[in-house]
Scaffold this motif. Structure first.
Motif, PDB file in Angstrom:
ATOM      1  N   ALA A  41      29.492  51.586  39.874  1.00 50.54           N
ATOM      2  CA  ALA A  41      28.969  51.710  38.511  1.00 50.54           C
ATOM      3  C   ALA A  41      30.051  51.476  37.455  1.00 50.54           C
ATOM      4  CB  ALA A  41      28.342  53.085  38.322  1.00 50.54           C
ATOM      5  N   VAL A  42      31.295  51.294  37.885  1.00 46.58           N
ATOM      6  CA  VAL A  42      32.415  51.075  36.968  1.00 46.58           C
ATOM      7  C   VAL A  42      33.070  49.751  37.351  1.00 46.58           C
ATOM      8  CG1 VAL A  42      34.560  52.018  36.066  1.00 46.58           C
ATOM      9  CG2 VAL A  42      32.746  53.566  36.793  1.00 46.58           C
ATOM     10  N   ALA A  43      33.057  48.801  36.417  1.00 45.77           N
ATOM     11  CA  ALA A  43      33.574  47.466  36.731  1.00 45.77           C
ATOM     12  C   ALA A  43      34.511  46.973  35.635  1.00 45.77           C
ATOM     13  CB  ALA A  43      32.416  46.485  36.893  1.00 45.77           C
ATOM     14  N   LEU A  44      35.546  46.271  36.037  1.00 44.50           N
ATOM     15  CA  LEU A  44      36.472  45.654  35.103  1.00 44.50           C
ATOM     16  C   LEU A  44      35.854  44.347  34.610  1.00 44.50           C
ATOM     17  CD1 LEU A  44      39.296  45.855  33.853  1.00 44.50           C
ATOM     18  CD2 LEU A  44      40.145  44.584  35.816  1.00 44.50           C
ATOM     19  N   VAL A  45      35.674  44.243  33.301  1.00 52.51           N
ATOM     20  CA  VAL A  45      35.059  43.056  32.709  1.00 52.51           C
ATOM     21  C   VAL A  45      36.121  42.074  32.248  1.00 52.51           C
ATOM     22  CG1 VAL A  45      33.609  42.242  30.798  1.00 52.51           C
ATOM     23  CG2 VAL A  45      33.037  44.358  31.974  1.00 52.51           C
ATOM     24  N   ARG A  46      37.184  42.604  31.650  1.00 50.76           N
ATOM     25  CA  ARG A  46      38.213  41.729  31.095  1.00 50.76           C
ATOM     26  C   ARG A  46      39.547  42.467  31.118  1.00 50.76           C
ATOM     27  NH1 ARG A  46      35.776  39.966  26.245  1.00 50.76           N
ATOM     28  NH2 ARG A  46      36.203  42.020  25.458  1.00 50.76           N
ATOM     29  N   GLY A  47      40.629  41.726  31.310  1.00 52.01           N
ATOM     30  CA  GLY A  47      41.966  42.291  31.237  1.00 52.01           C
ATOM     31  C   GLY A  47      42.592  42.620  32.574  1.00 52.01           C
ATOM     32  N   ASP A  48      42.213  41.901  33.624  1.00 56.43           N
ATOM     33  CA  ASP A  48      42.737  42.235  34.949  1.00 56.43           C
ATOM     34  C   ASP A  48      44.261  42.122  35.031  1.00 56.43           C
ATOM     35  OD1 ASP A  48      42.308  39.443  34.743  1.00 56.43           O
ATOM     36  OD2 ASP A  48      42.370  39.244  36.913  1.00 56.43           O
ATOM     37  N   LYS A  49      44.891  41.309  34.177  1.00 56.72           N
ATOM     38  CA  LYS A  49      46.352  41.188  34.201  1.00 56.72           C
ATOM     39  C   LYS A  49      46.969  41.631  32.878  1.00 56.72           C
ATOM     40  CE  LYS A  49      46.233  37.661  37.619  1.00 56.72           C
ATOM     41  NZ  LYS A  49      47.049  36.861  38.432  1.00 56.72           N
ATOM     42  N   SER A  50      46.234  42.409  32.132  1.00 57.61           N
ATOM     43  CA  SER A  50      46.685  42.869  30.829  1.00 57.61           C
ATOM     44  C   SER A  50      46.752  44.390  30.797  1.00 57.61           C
ATOM     45  CB  SER A  50      45.703  42.382  29.752  1.00 57.61           C
ATOM     46  OG  SER A  50      45.983  42.967  28.506  1.00 57.61           O
ATOM     47  N   ARG A  51      47.511  44.921  29.850  1.00 62.42           N
ATOM     48  CA  ARG A  51      47.527  46.370  29.645  1.00 62.42           C
ATOM     49  C   ARG A  51      46.219  46.846  29.051  1.00 62.42           C
ATOM     50  NH1 ARG A  51      53.265  48.383  27.911  1.00 62.42           N
ATOM     51  NH2 ARG A  51      52.103  50.286  28.222  1.00 62.42           N
ATOM     52  N   TYR A  52      45.529  45.959  28.349  1.00 65.53           N
ATOM     53  CA  TYR A  52      44.291  46.300  27.659  1.00 65.53           C
ATOM     54  C   TYR A  52      43.110  45.813  28.479  1.00 65.53           C
ATOM     55  CZ  TYR A  52      47.757  46.998  24.114  1.00 65.53           C
ATOM     56  OH  TYR A  52      48.871  47.432  23.442  1.00 65.53           O
ATOM     57  N   LYS A  53      42.240  46.721  28.839  1.00 64.21           N
ATOM     58  CA  LYS A  53      41.126  46.417  29.735  1.00 64.21           C
ATOM     59  C   LYS A  53      39.801  46.658  29.027  1.00 64.21           C
ATOM     60  CE  LYS A  53      44.128  46.796  33.303  1.00 64.21           C
ATOM     61  NZ  LYS A  53      44.796  45.599  33.663  1.00 64.21           N
ATOM     62  N   VAL A  54      38.788  45.950  29.452  1.00 66.19           N
ATOM     63  CA  VAL A  54      37.411  46.216  29.043  1.00 66.19           C
ATOM     64  C   VAL A  54      36.661  46.558  30.323  1.00 66.19           C
ATOM     65  CG1 VAL A  54      35.308  45.276  28.023  1.00 66.19           C
ATOM     66  CG2 VAL A  54      37.544  44.639  27.081  1.00 66.19           C
ATOM     67  N   VAL A  55      36.033  47.732  30.312  1.00 63.74           N
ATOM     68  CA  VAL A  55      35.352  48.242  31.494  1.00 63.74           C
ATOM     69  C   VAL A  55      33.873  48.423  31.192  1.00 63.74           C
ATOM     70  CG1 VAL A  55      35.241  50.190  33.101  1.00 63.74           C
ATOM     71  CG2 VAL A  55      37.445  49.427  32.242  1.00 63.74           C
ATOM     72  N   ARG A  56      33.036  48.019  32.125  1.00 61.84           N
ATOM     73  CA  ARG A  56      31.592  48.237  32.005  1.00 61.84           C
ATOM     74  C   ARG A  56      31.226  49.464  32.838  1.00 61.84           C
ATOM     75  NH1 ARG A  56      29.476  43.758  34.158  1.00 61.84           N
ATOM     76  NH2 ARG A  56      29.488  42.723  32.148  1.00 61.84           N
ATOM     77  N   ILE A  57      30.493  50.388  32.204  1.00 60.97           N
ATOM     78  CA  ILE A  57      30.035  51.596  32.875  1.00 60.97           C
ATOM     79  C   ILE A  57      28.521  51.574  32.884  1.00 60.97           C
ATOM     80  CG2 ILE A  57      29.986  54.107  32.796  1.00 60.97           C
ATOM     81  CD1 ILE A  57      32.725  53.876  31.297  1.00 60.97           C
ATOM     82  N   THR A  58      27.937  51.633  34.067  1.00 63.36           N
ATOM     83  CA  THR A  58      26.498  51.610  34.224  1.00 63.36           C
ATOM     84  C   THR A  58      26.001  53.006  34.571  1.00 63.36           C
ATOM     85  OG1 THR A  58      26.691  49.367  35.093  1.00 63.36           O
ATOM     86  CG2 THR A  58      24.608  50.501  35.491  1.00 63.36           C
ATOM     87  N   GLY A  59      24.963  53.450  33.862  1.00 65.55           N
ATOM     88  CA  GLY A  59      24.348  54.725  34.205  1.00 65.55           C
ATOM     89  C   GLY A  59      24.592  55.843  33.221  1.00 65.55           C
ATOM     90  N   LEU A  60      25.398  55.598  32.176  1.00 62.08           N
ATOM     91  CA  LEU A  60      25.660  56.606  31.157  1.00 62.08           C
ATOM     92  C   LEU A  60      25.602  55.965  29.774  1.00 62.08           C
ATOM     93  CD1 LEU A  60      28.847  58.416  32.539  1.00 62.08           C
ATOM     94  CD2 LEU A  60      26.510  59.262  32.605  1.00 62.08           C
ATOM     95  N   THR A  61      25.244  56.772  28.789  1.00 68.29           N
ATOM     96  CA  THR A  61      25.356  56.302  27.409  1.00 68.29           C
ATOM     97  C   THR A  61      26.802  56.486  26.972  1.00 68.29           C
ATOM     98  OG1 THR A  61      24.898  58.469  26.451  1.00 68.29           O
ATOM     99  CG2 THR A  61      22.980  57.028  26.907  1.00 68.29           C
ATOM    100  N   LEU A  62      27.188  55.865  25.871  1.00 68.14           N
ATOM    101  CA  LEU A  62      28.550  56.013  25.364  1.00 68.14           C
ATOM    102  C   LEU A  62      28.880  57.471  25.041  1.00 68.14           C
ATOM    103  CD1 LEU A  62      31.248  54.848  24.536  1.00 68.14           C
ATOM    104  CD2 LEU A  62      30.253  54.272  22.323  1.00 68.14           C
ATOM    105  N   PRO A  63      27.993  58.219  24.363  1.00 72.44           N
ATOM    106  CA  PRO A  63      28.311  59.637  24.112  1.00 72.44           C
ATOM    107  C   PRO A  63      28.484  60.445  25.402  1.00 72.44           C
ATOM    108  CG  PRO A  63      26.549  58.925  22.652  1.00 72.44           C
ATOM    109  CD  PRO A  63      26.781  57.814  23.637  1.00 72.44           C
ATOM    110  N   GLU A  64      27.692  60.166  26.424  1.00 72.41           N
ATOM    111  CA  GLU A  64      27.839  60.868  27.704  1.00 72.41           C
ATOM    112  C   GLU A  64      29.188  60.546  28.341  1.00 72.41           C
ATOM    113  OE1 GLU A  64      23.245  61.138  29.300  1.00 72.41           O
ATOM    114  OE2 GLU A  64      24.344  59.269  29.583  1.00 72.41           O
ATOM    115  N   ALA A  65      29.563  59.268  28.321  1.00 72.98           N
ATOM    116  CA  ALA A  65      30.847  58.862  28.905  1.00 72.98           C
ATOM    117  C   ALA A  65      32.007  59.492  28.139  1.00 72.98           C
ATOM    118  CB  ALA A  65      30.973  57.340  28.911  1.00 72.98           C
ATOM    119  N   ARG A  66      31.948  59.475  26.818  1.00 75.67           N
ATOM    120  CA  ARG A  66      33.024  60.080  26.012  1.00 75.67           C
ATOM    121  C   ARG A  66      33.161  61.569  26.308  1.00 75.67           C
ATOM    122  NH1 ARG A  66      35.168  56.988  21.552  1.00 75.67           N
ATOM    123  NH2 ARG A  66      36.006  58.944  20.779  1.00 75.67           N
ATOM    124  N   ALA A  67      32.033  62.259  26.446  1.00 77.54           N
ATOM    125  CA  ALA A  67      32.072  63.694  26.734  1.00 77.54           C
ATOM    126  C   ALA A  67      32.698  63.963  28.094  1.00 77.54           C
ATOM    127  CB  ALA A  67      30.664  64.282  26.660  1.00 77.54           C
TER     128      ALA A  67
END
Length: 75
Positions: A41-67
């Motif tokens: 449910a957690v996948a790397l979308v962008r930044g595999d060779k960078s310090r800055y990553k973009v991750v896709r999280i499936t199954g939670l809303t943003l407020p749920e993930a932040r909490a």
């Protein structure tokens, strides 16, 4: 691993080496564990060779993930 929010970005310090994707794997495993989600449910979308990553999280809303990713205080 430690984590803290910097605006809309989550800063995570990973102790795994950045060799052969080990740091990326450690990050995704850490996030899935803290979020209480299966690893798929957690996948790397962008930044595999960078310090800055973009991750896709499936199954939670943003407020749920932040909490769930709120830093814990260490005394």
């Amino acid at each position: 691993m430690s984590r803290r929010w910097l605006g809309d970005a989550l800063k995570v310090k990973v102790h795994a080496p950045a060799l052969e994707g080990r740091a990326n794997d450690a990050l995704l495993e850490f996030l899935s564990e803290k979020l209480g989600l299966p690893r798929r449910a957690v996948a790397l979308v962008r930044g595999d060779k960078s310090r800055y990553k973009v991750v896709r999280i499936t199954g939670l809303t943003l407020p749920e993930a932040r909490a769930r990713l709120a830093p814990t205080t260490v005394t």
